[in-house]
Every structure is written in structure tokens, then in C-alpha cells.
Design a protein around this motif. Structure first.
Motif, PDB file in Angstrom:
ATOM      1  N   ARG A 223       0.831  -1.195   0.000  1.00 42.58           N
ATOM      2  CA  ARG A 223       0.000   0.000   0.000  1.00 42.58           C
ATOM      3  C   ARG A 223       0.869   1.250   0.000  1.00 42.58           C
ATOM      4  O   ARG A 223       1.932   1.288   0.601  1.00 42.58           O
ATOM      5  CB  ARG A 223      -0.921  -0.006   1.223  1.00 42.58           C
ATOM      6  CG  ARG A 223      -1.851   1.193   1.312  1.00 42.58           C
ATOM      7  CD  ARG A 223      -2.804   1.040   2.473  1.00 42.58           C
ATOM      8  NE  ARG A 223      -2.083   0.911   3.729  1.00 42.58           N
ATOM      9  CZ  ARG A 223      -2.684   0.716   4.896  1.00 42.58           C
ATOM     10  NH1 ARG A 223      -4.007   0.583   4.941  1.00 42.58           N
ATOM     11  NH2 ARG A 223      -1.982   0.605   6.002  1.00 42.58           N
ATOM     12  N   LYS A 225       0.325   5.613   0.242  1.00 44.97           N
ATOM     13  CA  LYS A 225      -0.570   6.754   0.438  1.00 44.97           C
ATOM     14  C   LYS A 225      -0.112   7.920  -0.426  1.00 44.97           C
ATOM     15  O   LYS A 225       1.074   8.238  -0.491  1.00 44.97           O
ATOM     16  CB  LYS A 225      -0.591   7.182   1.913  1.00 44.97           C
ATOM     17  CG  LYS A 225      -1.359   6.229   2.817  1.00 44.97           C
ATOM     18  CD  LYS A 225      -1.453   6.788   4.222  1.00 44.97           C
ATOM     19  CE  LYS A 225      -2.274   5.880   5.126  1.00 44.97           C
ATOM     20  NZ  LYS A 225      -3.695   5.832   4.715  1.00 44.97           N
ATOM     21  N   GLU A 230      -4.969   9.263   0.455  1.00 47.52           N
ATOM     22  CA  GLU A 230      -5.727   8.133  -0.070  1.00 47.52           C
ATOM     23  C   GLU A 230      -4.799   6.955  -0.341  1.00 47.52           C
ATOM     24  O   GLU A 230      -3.645   7.130  -0.712  1.00 47.52           O
ATOM     25  CB  GLU A 230      -6.459   8.529  -1.356  1.00 47.52           C
ATOM     26  CG  GLU A 230      -7.514   9.612  -1.156  1.00 47.52           C
ATOM     27  CD  GLU A 230      -8.251   9.920  -2.447  1.00 47.52           C
ATOM     28  OE1 GLU A 230      -7.915   9.284  -3.474  1.00 47.52           O
ATOM     29  OE2 GLU A 230      -9.132  10.792  -2.433  1.00 47.52           O
ATOM     30  N   ASP A 231      -5.332   5.746  -0.150  1.00 43.57           N
ATOM     31  CA  ASP A 231      -4.534   4.533  -0.336  1.00 43.57           C
ATOM     32  C   ASP A 231      -4.511   4.122  -1.803  1.00 43.57           C
ATOM     33  O   ASP A 231      -5.532   4.179  -2.503  1.00 43.57           O
ATOM     34  CB  ASP A 231      -5.109   3.389   0.497  1.00 43.57           C
ATOM     35  CG  ASP A 231      -4.923   3.611   1.984  1.00 43.57           C
ATOM     36  OD1 ASP A 231      -3.999   4.363   2.345  1.00 43.57           O
ATOM     37  OD2 ASP A 231      -5.700   3.055   2.784  1.00 43.57           O
ATOM     38  N   HIS A 232      -3.324   3.707  -2.246  1.00 44.94           N
ATOM     39  CA  HIS A 232      -3.147   3.117  -3.569  1.00 44.94           C
ATOM     40  C   HIS A 232      -2.373   1.824  -3.395  1.00 44.94           C
ATOM     41  O   HIS A 232      -1.484   1.720  -2.544  1.00 44.94           O
ATOM     42  CB  HIS A 232      -2.403   4.065  -4.509  1.00 44.94           C
ATOM     43  CG  HIS A 232      -3.152   5.323  -4.822  1.00 44.94           C
ATOM     44  ND1 HIS A 232      -4.111   5.398  -5.814  1.00 44.94           N
ATOM     45  CD2 HIS A 232      -3.112   6.550  -4.247  1.00 44.94           C
ATOM     46  CE1 HIS A 232      -4.607   6.616  -5.844  1.00 44.94           C
ATOM     47  NE2 HIS A 232      -4.018   7.341  -4.901  1.00 44.94           N
ATOM     48  N   TRP A 233      -2.712   0.821  -4.198  1.00 43.51           N
ATOM     49  CA  TRP A 233      -2.127  -0.506  -4.058  1.00 43.51           C
ATOM     50  C   TRP A 233      -1.315  -0.865  -5.289  1.00 43.51           C
ATOM     51  O   TRP A 233      -1.698  -0.544  -6.421  1.00 43.51           O
ATOM     52  CB  TRP A 233      -3.219  -1.548  -3.823  1.00 43.51           C
ATOM     53  CG  TRP A 233      -3.951  -1.354  -2.535  1.00 43.51           C
ATOM     54  CD1 TRP A 233      -5.064  -0.599  -2.320  1.00 43.51           C
ATOM     55  CD2 TRP A 233      -3.589  -1.894  -1.263  1.00 43.51           C
ATOM     56  NE1 TRP A 233      -5.430  -0.628  -1.000  1.00 43.51           N
ATOM     57  CE2 TRP A 233      -4.545  -1.426  -0.317  1.00 43.51           C
ATOM     58  CE3 TRP A 233      -2.560  -2.732  -0.818  1.00 43.51           C
ATOM     59  CZ2 TRP A 233      -4.499  -1.776   1.016  1.00 43.51           C
ATOM     60  CZ3 TRP A 233      -2.517  -3.077   0.518  1.00 43.51           C
ATOM     61  CH2 TRP A 233      -3.468  -2.608   1.413  1.00 43.51           C
ATOM     62  N   ASP A 253      -4.926  -0.931  -8.164  1.00 42.52           N
ATOM     63  CA  ASP A 253      -6.117  -0.245  -7.641  1.00 42.52           C
ATOM     64  C   ASP A 253      -7.395  -0.854  -8.199  1.00 42.52           C
ATOM     65  O   ASP A 253      -8.364  -1.081  -7.469  1.00 42.52           O
ATOM     66  CB  ASP A 253      -6.048   1.244  -7.990  1.00 42.52           C
ATOM     67  CG  ASP A 253      -5.037   1.981  -7.116  1.00 42.52           C
ATOM     68  OD1 ASP A 253      -4.647   1.423  -6.077  1.00 42.52           O
ATOM     69  OD2 ASP A 253      -4.621   3.093  -7.477  1.00 42.52           O
TER      70      ASP A 253
END
Length: 529
Positions: A223, A225, A230-233, A253
Motif C-alpha cells: 500500500r 498513500k 488516499e490509499d493506492h495498491w 487499484d
């Protein structure tokens, strides 16, 4: 001396001193300027790779050094650009160079000991000279075509790595980034403070220690940020290349969002199915239990703890068999064959069976195909329905037996004119075979049989109209004669739901013949035929 003369002499002395001061200052400035120009000037005989830095600004470089800078990544200051090229070979360069002003000079060995970076502090400037030991020992002569081929390959690789849409970077043994493509640099720049100048090495975006035990084709979802929190994968892959490590990261995402949507959808289905009285078991393409509802546990007596472990279909069926919740097979081999056929039929959507279980329990089990190769089994308790059906069947059989015991020939017709039932006396009188499905016989078919075995009479036309008539009807009777001479007494009785009972009672030869009667407009009197 007069005061005016003294003032004049003092003014002349001060002016002479000021002129001397400015002259000395100018000479010192010119000398300093000359020393600075000498310091930043590289001799035309300097064929080595030499860089001159004023803090992080490159003030001069030999042609060979300028070629190296031309190949450097465009990342912030001149010093950052040089680090992007040199840090993989000189991993301690950034740390060691911070002490150059104090020690005056130093020599930094490369990682593979094939080169030396000689650093000197001269007049506030850092002079860096790169010596290649291998080049000093042996000169490699490359022809022009080989050099062009190498340059084209380098340009192709550089263009490829700079335009791929995913992140690519390399790290040395101490996790310092030694190279990164444009996608990585752009992301790192977007996550840094706006006032912060981009420098080398770039910040490490991921905790790559989490991939220490990952294989070359195994990824870890990490992950990240963004600046808004906001979280992004990302799916990060790790490849070991000697003493350095290559990493690639693809945005996940959409995958994560799809998985969340699927999870929410599954939870919604689970909540919906939890209120159903029909047991539901969905097996995925690998034939593992993916979804079930509480009714499944209630109907099959399988514990929720067992179902939560996502058993395979064969294990699920074995447990049903051990719990006597499916029909007992003759032998295990045939049962296994039946279970294989069950799975194939469920894939085609054609599996549906009635399982009669101990304790007067009856289940309807059906299999249905689902997307992506999954199959679903529905378990419905129809014990009450089967009990009711058996009771109705018993009542029907009892009623049929009662009708068959009567000497009067009886047939019942529905409102659409099709025969509902008849008794043994009817089939014997008219010499017909009782069919399993009486609905195949209509009133027209029956009257043709009756007409063929009796003397001509308009009675059959009247009964056809009477059977198909709607509204209120009254019972009526009539007579006709069989071809063997016997009189046939007929009665026509309206029944509920528009049905009609037709009864025939032949008289013996010794009985007196009575006149034939027909109904007149729903009245109860008779007309003699």
C-alpha cells in the motif's frame, strides 16, 4: 598654520588613503578572480574524467565527464544527476563527499575496485577525477559499427524503460536506489513536498523488506498513500541481479476495487440468502465451497465450523454420506461414479433429484451452473409437500376404488370438455381402455364412442353443449337404447369448478322401457322423445 590650510592638508591625506585602499581592494579582487578563473579552468591536456562542483552546481567538466552527465537522469541539481550515474558504482560517494571540505582530499574506491574517484577541495570547489583502472591496464579498440550498435541498443533500452507505464527501479545492498525509470520518478516527485527540490537518490516509496522472502515470480501487494492521504495498491515483484535488486510495481487499484466490490456483493448475497429456507452451496471453479447460507447447515446437519473451512465438493459429499443425509448407495464405487455424474450434470444445469432420507425426510436437490465455472446446489426440504402428495394420492386412489365399486358407469369431464376420471363400469360398458392421462379424451371423443354403440339420438349433442356451458346449470336425465336392445338411463350432474358428471345405468332386458327425455331451457320438466 591657518585653519584653512590644515583642513586642506587633512582632506588631501584622506583622499590619498581612500585611493590607496580602493587600489589595493581592486588588486585583491582581480587576484581572487584570477585564482577563481584558474581554479575552474581545466587544462586542454586534461583527458581524464574531471568534474568541478561549486556546492551542487557543475561549473566545469572535461569532454569525457560531459558525456557522462549527458547520460544522467534529469533529476534536480547537477550533483543529483551525477549521483544517479555514479551511486551504483560508488555507493558511499554521497556520504563521503560531505567530509571533503574538512579533509581536503580523499580517494573513494568503487564497489568492484575497478575504478577510483579522487576528490580534492580547491578554493571552495570540489574537483572530482574518475580513474578507470581497467582502462589504464588495457585499451579496448571498438570499430565504428560495433559502437553504433551498442549505442542503438542503449537508446532502445532507455526508451523502453522510460515509457513503460509501470514502476521500475534498482536498489543496492543497503536499499539505496541506484536507478529508476520516469514512472517511478514522477510518482516520487508527486508525493514529495511542492517546495522540495527533486534530488538523487529518490525517496524509497515501498518497504521492500517485505519482499525479502518472495520468489522471482512471486509478488507482494503493498500500500502507498498519496499526498491527499488516499490509499493506492501496487503488486511489487523482486528480481535479484548479482549484488543489486530489480523491482517492478504494477498498479493494483482496479483489482483491489474489484475484489472489494466482489466482497461486498458476496456479503450482500450472504445476508439475502440467510433468510431463505432453501439450503445453498456454491462451489467455485476449483470445486471448493465459496458460499453457503445458514439453511444449508440446518438441512444437512453439517456444522458451520466445517463449512467455513471451504471443503472440496468431494469432501462435502463424503460428509453428507457419513451423516446419512443422502441416499445410501449400494457400494462406494458406484456412489463415486454417481457423484462424478452429479457434478457433470450440475455443470450442464440438468441435475435434479429427490433424496428420500431416513426419518421420513425428503429433499429436492438441484444443481445449476454459475459463471466462471462455478456450480451451485440447492437443498429444499419437501417432506411436507411429499407427505401431502402421498395423502392426496391415497385419497384419489380411495376415491377411484369407490367409483370402481359402483355398478353405474361414471365419467367426469372438466369445464374445457376433457375427461377427468372414469370408473371400471364405464370402461366395461363402452368397451374402452382406461388411459393413464384421461385428459387426452375430450367430450367429442367420448360422444362418438357413445353414438357408435347406441341408436341414433340427439342426446349426445345436448350433453356436448351442457358440458361446455357456463353459468348456472341444472341436473337432468335422459334415455337411449344400446344396439343390443337394452335401454340406457343417463344422468348429467353439474359439479363444482364447472365440471360435469355423466352416469350411465343400462337396464336389464326384463325392465320396461321408459321414454327418452331431454332438457328444456334449464327447467326441471321432461320432454318425451
Amino acid at each position: 598654520m591657518s585653519p584653512e590650510l590644515l583642513f586642506t592638508l587633512a582632506t588631501l591625506a584622506l583622499g590619498s588613503l581612500g585611493a590607496a585602499f580602493f587600489a589595493l581592494y581592486g588588486l585583491a579582487w582581480l587576484a581572487s578572480r584570477k585564482d577563481h578563473d584558474v581554479a575552474i579552468t581545466l587544462s586542454s591536456q586534461d583527458n581524464d574524467i574531471v568534474f568541478l562542483f561549486d556546492d551542487e552546481k557543475l561549473v566545469n567538466a572535461t569532454p569525457a565527464a560531459q558525456s557522462i552527465m549527458a547520460a544522467a537522469a534529469n533529476v534536480g541539481s547537477d550533483w543529483s544527476r551525477l549521483l544517479s550515474v555514479m551511486i551504483s558504482k560508488f555507493p558511499t560517494l554521497q556520504r563521503d563527499i560531505s567530509e571533503l571540505a574538512d579533509c581536503g582530499s580523499m580517494a573513494i574506491e568503487s564497489r568492484d575496485e575497478s575504478a577510483v574517484m579522487k576528490c580534492e577541495w580547491r578554493n571552495g570547489l570540489a574537483r572530482l577525477t574518475l580513474f578507470d583502472r581497467e582502462t589504464e591496464q588495457a585499451h579496448l579498440d571498438l570499430d565504428r559499427h560495433s559502437l553504433m550498435a551498442m549505442e542503438q541498443e542503449l537508446e532502445t533500452l532507455r526508451a523502453t524503460t522510460e515509457h513503460v507505464p509501470f514502476l521500475v527501479w534498482r536498489e543496492n545492498e543497503d536499499d539505496t536506489i541506484t536507478w529508476a525509470n520516469s514512472a517511478y520518478m514522477s510518482l516520487a516527485d508527486s508525493l514529495s513536498d511542492e517546495a522540495e527540490t527533486q534530488s538523487w537518490p529518490p525517496v524509497s516509496l515501498f518497504n521492500t523488506q517485505l519482499l525479502a522472502n518472495a520468489g522471482s515470480k512471486e509478488s507482494r501487494r503493498l500500500r502507498l498513500k498519496d499526498a491527499a492521504g488516499e490509499d493506492h495498491w501496487y503488486d511489487v515483484f523482486r528480481y535479484k541481479l548479482g549484488k543489486t535488486t530489480l523491482y517492478t510495481a504494477n498498479s493494483a487499484d482496479r483489482t483491489v476495487k474489484a475484489e472489494e466490490t466482489l466482497r461486498e456483493f458476496t456479503q450482500t448475497l450472504t445476508k439475502t440468502f440467510s433468510h431463505l429456507t432453501i439450503g445453498l452451496a456454491v462451489f467455485d471453479r476449483n470445486r471448493q465451497l465459496a458460499l453457503f447460507n445458514p439453511a444449508l447447515s440446518d438441512l444437512t446437519t453439517l456444522s458451520a465450523e466445517f463449512l467455513i473451512t471451504r471443503p472440496a465438493l468431494t469432501t462435502f459429499l463424503d460428509r453428507l454420506r457419513d451423516s446419512q443425509m443422502m441416499p445410501e448407495p449400494k457400494d462406494y464405487k458406484s456412489w463415486r461414479h454417481e457423484m462424478a455424474e452429479l457434478e457433470n450434470a450440475a455443470e450442464d444445469g440438468t441435475y435434479e433429484e429427490i433424496w428420500t432420507l431416513p426419518g421420513d425426510k425428503t429433499y429436492r436437490v438441484s444443481g445449476r451452473p454459475h459463471p466462471d465455472g462455478a456450480i451451485a446446489f440447492l437443498f429444499e426440504d419437501i417432506s411436507a409437500e411429499m407427505s401431502l402428495t402421498r395423502r392426496f394420492r391415497s385419497e384419489i386412489e380411495t376415491g377411484q376404488a369407490v367409483l370402481d365399486s359402483l355398478s353405474e358407469a361414471i365419467a367426469v369431464f372438466a369445464s374445457d370438455g376433457h375427461m377427468v376420471m372414469s370408473n371400471s363400469a364405464y370402461t366395461s360398458l363402452w368397451n374402452v381402455t382406461r388411459k393413464n392421462d384421461s385428459a387426452e379424451i375430450s367430450i367429442s371423443d367420448a360422444t362418438r364412442v357413445w353414438n357408435a354403440k347406441c341408436a341414433p339420438t340427439p342426446l349426445w349433442d345436448n350433453i356436448r353443449d351442457f358440458v361446455r356451458a357456463s353459468g348456472e346449470r341444472n341436473e337432468w336425465i335422459g334415455q337411449t337404447r344400446l344396439w343390443d336392445g337394452r335401454r340406457l338411463n343417463c344422468r348429467f350432474v353439474p359439479m363444482p369448478n364447472g365440471q360435469t358428471l355423466v352416469g350411465f345405468m343400462p337396464e336389464s332386458r326384463t325392465q320396461t322401457m321408459r321414454p327418452v327425455l331431454r332438457p328444456q331451457a334449464s327447467s326441471s320438466h321432461y320432454v318425451e322423445m
